[in-house]
Motif scaffolding. Structure first.
Motif, short mmCIF file in Angstrom:
data_model
loop_
_atom_site.label_atom_id
_atom_site.label_comp_id
_atom_site.label_asym_id
_atom_site.label_seq_id
_atom_site.Cartn_x
_atom_site.Cartn_y
_atom_site.Cartn_z
N VAL A 200 -86.31 83.96 104.32
CA VAL A 200 -87.40 84.30 103.39
C VAL A 200 -87.29 83.46 102.12
O VAL A 200 -88.28 82.92 101.62
CB VAL A 200 -87.37 85.80 103.06
CG1 VAL A 200 -88.36 86.11 101.94
CG2 VAL A 200 -87.70 86.62 104.29
N LEU A 201 -86.07 83.33 101.57
CA LEU A 201 -85.87 82.52 100.38
C LEU A 201 -86.20 81.06 100.64
O LEU A 201 -86.77 80.37 99.78
CB LEU A 201 -84.43 82.66 99.89
CG LEU A 201 -84.03 84.01 99.31
CD1 LEU A 201 -82.54 84.04 98.99
CD2 LEU A 201 -84.84 84.33 98.07
N SER A 202 -85.86 80.58 101.82
CA SER A 202 -86.18 79.20 102.18
C SER A 202 -87.69 78.98 102.23
O SER A 202 -88.19 77.95 101.78
CB SER A 202 -85.54 78.85 103.52
OG SER A 202 -85.87 77.54 103.92
N ASP A 203 -88.42 79.96 102.77
CA ASP A 203 -89.89 79.85 102.82
C ASP A 203 -90.49 79.86 101.43
O ASP A 203 -91.59 79.30 101.22
CB ASP A 203 -90.47 81.00 103.66
CG ASP A 203 -90.11 80.88 105.13
OD1 ASP A 203 -89.76 79.77 105.56
OD2 ASP A 203 -90.17 81.91 105.84
N LEU A 204 -89.79 80.48 100.48
CA LEU A 204 -90.26 80.52 99.10
C LEU A 204 -89.70 79.35 98.28
O LEU A 204 -89.83 79.34 97.05
CB LEU A 204 -89.84 81.84 98.45
CG LEU A 204 -90.45 83.11 99.05
CD1 LEU A 204 -89.85 84.35 98.40
CD2 LEU A 204 -91.97 83.12 98.88
N CYS A 205 -89.10 78.38 98.99
CA CYS A 205 -88.53 77.18 98.35
C CYS A 205 -87.43 77.53 97.36
O CYS A 205 -87.32 76.93 96.28
CB CYS A 205 -89.63 76.38 97.66
SG CYS A 205 -90.94 75.83 98.76
N GLN A 206 -86.63 78.53 97.71
CA GLN A 206 -85.51 78.94 96.87
C GLN A 206 -84.21 78.73 97.64
O GLN A 206 -84.06 79.17 98.78
CB GLN A 206 -85.64 80.42 96.48
CG GLN A 206 -86.90 80.75 95.71
CD GLN A 206 -86.94 80.11 94.34
OE1 GLN A 206 -85.90 79.92 93.69
NE2 GLN A 206 -88.13 79.77 93.89
N LYS A 207 -83.29 78.03 97.02
CA LYS A 207 -82.01 77.75 97.66
C LYS A 207 -80.97 78.77 97.21
O LYS A 207 -80.95 79.19 96.06
CB LYS A 207 -81.54 76.34 97.31
CG LYS A 207 -82.43 75.23 97.87
CD LYS A 207 -81.86 73.87 97.53
CE LYS A 207 -82.73 72.75 98.10
NZ LYS A 207 -82.18 71.42 97.77
N SER A 208 -80.10 79.14 98.14
CA SER A 208 -79.00 80.07 97.84
C SER A 208 -77.68 79.36 98.05
O SER A 208 -77.56 78.46 98.90
CB SER A 208 -79.09 81.32 98.73
OG SER A 208 -79.00 80.95 100.09
N ASP A 209 -76.69 79.79 97.28
CA ASP A 209 -75.36 79.19 97.39
C ASP A 209 -74.72 79.56 98.72
O ASP A 209 -74.99 80.60 99.30
CB ASP A 209 -74.48 79.65 96.23
CG ASP A 209 -75.04 79.23 94.89
OD1 ASP A 209 -75.78 78.22 94.86
OD2 ASP A 209 -74.74 79.89 93.88
N GLN A 210 -73.86 78.70 99.19
CA GLN A 210 -73.12 78.94 100.43
C GLN A 210 -71.67 79.23 100.09
O GLN A 210 -71.12 78.73 99.11
CB GLN A 210 -73.20 77.71 101.34
CG GLN A 210 -74.59 77.40 101.83
CD GLN A 210 -75.02 78.34 102.95
OE1 GLN A 210 -74.25 79.20 103.38
NE2 GLN A 210 -76.25 78.17 103.40
N PRO A 211 -70.97 79.99 100.91
CA PRO A 211 -71.51 80.75 102.04
C PRO A 211 -71.98 82.13 101.61
O PRO A 211 -71.65 82.59 100.52
CB PRO A 211 -70.31 80.86 102.97
CG PRO A 211 -69.14 80.95 102.02
CD PRO A 211 -69.50 80.08 100.85
N MET A 212 -72.73 82.81 102.47
CA MET A 212 -73.10 84.19 102.22
C MET A 212 -71.88 85.08 102.45
O MET A 212 -71.06 84.78 103.32
CB MET A 212 -74.25 84.60 103.14
CG MET A 212 -75.55 83.91 102.83
SD MET A 212 -76.92 84.39 103.92
CE MET A 212 -76.49 83.44 105.39
N LYS A 213 -71.78 86.16 101.69
CA LYS A 213 -70.61 87.02 101.75
C LYS A 213 -70.95 88.38 102.33
O LYS A 213 -72.00 88.94 102.04
CB LYS A 213 -70.00 87.19 100.36
CG LYS A 213 -69.47 85.91 99.75
CD LYS A 213 -68.86 86.14 98.39
CE LYS A 213 -68.33 84.86 97.78
NZ LYS A 213 -67.74 85.09 96.44
#
Length: 307
Positions: A200-213
């Motif tokens: 969903v964040l990717s579709d909104l052009c928002q990047k998240s830090d890796q890795p997910m916890k």
């Protein structure tokens, strides 16, 4: 959106379907304060006093009948209220399991939920803007917690950029033979939730830090994840194991251990003592917009919400 659709700007969102939204420099808060007060007034619970509650809820033995249509409607309203009140999600989910056969014993549990709401009508979710851009989740399960069929209750909550966005409290469909199995199944479900949120964040052009916890308090479940050998004792959770292992191998996930006393998801799986309950409520970013309404009796008593 106005370029594609004919829309009308109604200004900032303030009230929608019983949910009140307030925006400020501190962040955005979402509450159902008026909805809660209307519910208490409808059930004549505005003047009630808080009480302690620590009992397992199962099939009623006495089977004293109640007004089924009225009480089902009341439970349905509590389910809707839990959309902004994760602190009652566990209690409401347990009561809702008896929706088709409600008796006096179950309605006493509903009354205790209303008594708790009387002391905290202004609890709301707070969303703050922070620089931390990561997806974190907490998962937990109450192994064989149901006194009816011995199924486990699992719960998880997901934070996007430090703000709570999804949570769930639900009884598992099959009986788990160990606490590790119950935790393991809950972990696989939460991983799917985090993958969806990242999409969903990717579709909104928002990047998240890796890795997910994904925080877990069961060392056995974590050791099974990190064990590369497929033992016979894990065949019944083989699919869940491969789902988790695939994500770990891609370095998109990590599963750190968290001590029992710091597991936020405990509030979604079991009844807690007052100190632990308040700790989880604070971690879920639930703030009180009207703290002066709290009664002195409630402040002096321990609160356990175990159904």
């Amino acid at each position: 959106m106005a370029k594609e659709f004919e829309i009308k700007d109604l200004g900032r969102l303030r009230y929608f379907l019983g949910m009140e939204v307030a925006q400020s420099k501190e962040g955005i808060s979402v509450s159902q304060w008026k909805y809660t007060l209307d519910l208490l007034k409808e059930t004549s619970m505005t003047g009630c006093k808080p009480i302690e509650f620590n009992a397992k809820l199962g099939d009623s033995i006495n089977r004293i009948p109640v007004n089924k249509e009225r009480d089902q409607n009341l439970v349905g309203k509590l389910i809707y209220l839990s959309h902004t009140r994760p602190n009652i999600s566990y209690a409401v989910s347990v009561v809702s399991q008896f929706m088709q056969a409600l008796y006096e014993e179950h309605m006493k549990a509903v009354e205790r939920i209303l008594r708790y709401l009387k002391t905290t009508p202004g609890k709301n979710l707070m969303f703050r803007r922070i620089d931390k851009r990561c997806i974190e989740a907490y998962t937990d399960s109450d192994w064989a917690g149901s006194v009816v069929d011995r199924k486990s209750t699992f719960g998880y909550c997901t934070f996007v950029w430090g703000n709570l966005v999804t949570w769930r409290s639900k009884k598992q469909e099959v009986v788990a033979r160990s606490s590790a199995e119950a935790e393991y199944r809950a972990m696989s479900l939460e991983i799917c939730e985090e993958i969806w949120l990242k999409k969903v964040l990717s579709d909104l052009c928002q990047k998240s830090d890796q890795p997910m916890k994904l925080y877990c308090d069961n060392k056995v479940a974590i050791s099974i994840v990190n064990n590369l050998v497929q033992h016979d004792i894990t065949k019944h959770v083989a699919i869940d194991r491969h789902i988790i292992k695939e994500r770990l191998d891609s370095s998109s996930f990590c599963i750190p251990y968290i001590p029992f006393g710091q597991q936020v998801a405990d509030i979604l799986t079991k009844g807690l003592l007052r100190q632990s309950f308040d700790f989880c409520v604070n971690k879920l970013s639930l703030i009180d917009i009207c703290p002066n309404l709290r009664g002195s009796v409630e402040n002096k008593r321990a609160f356990t919400f175990e159904l």
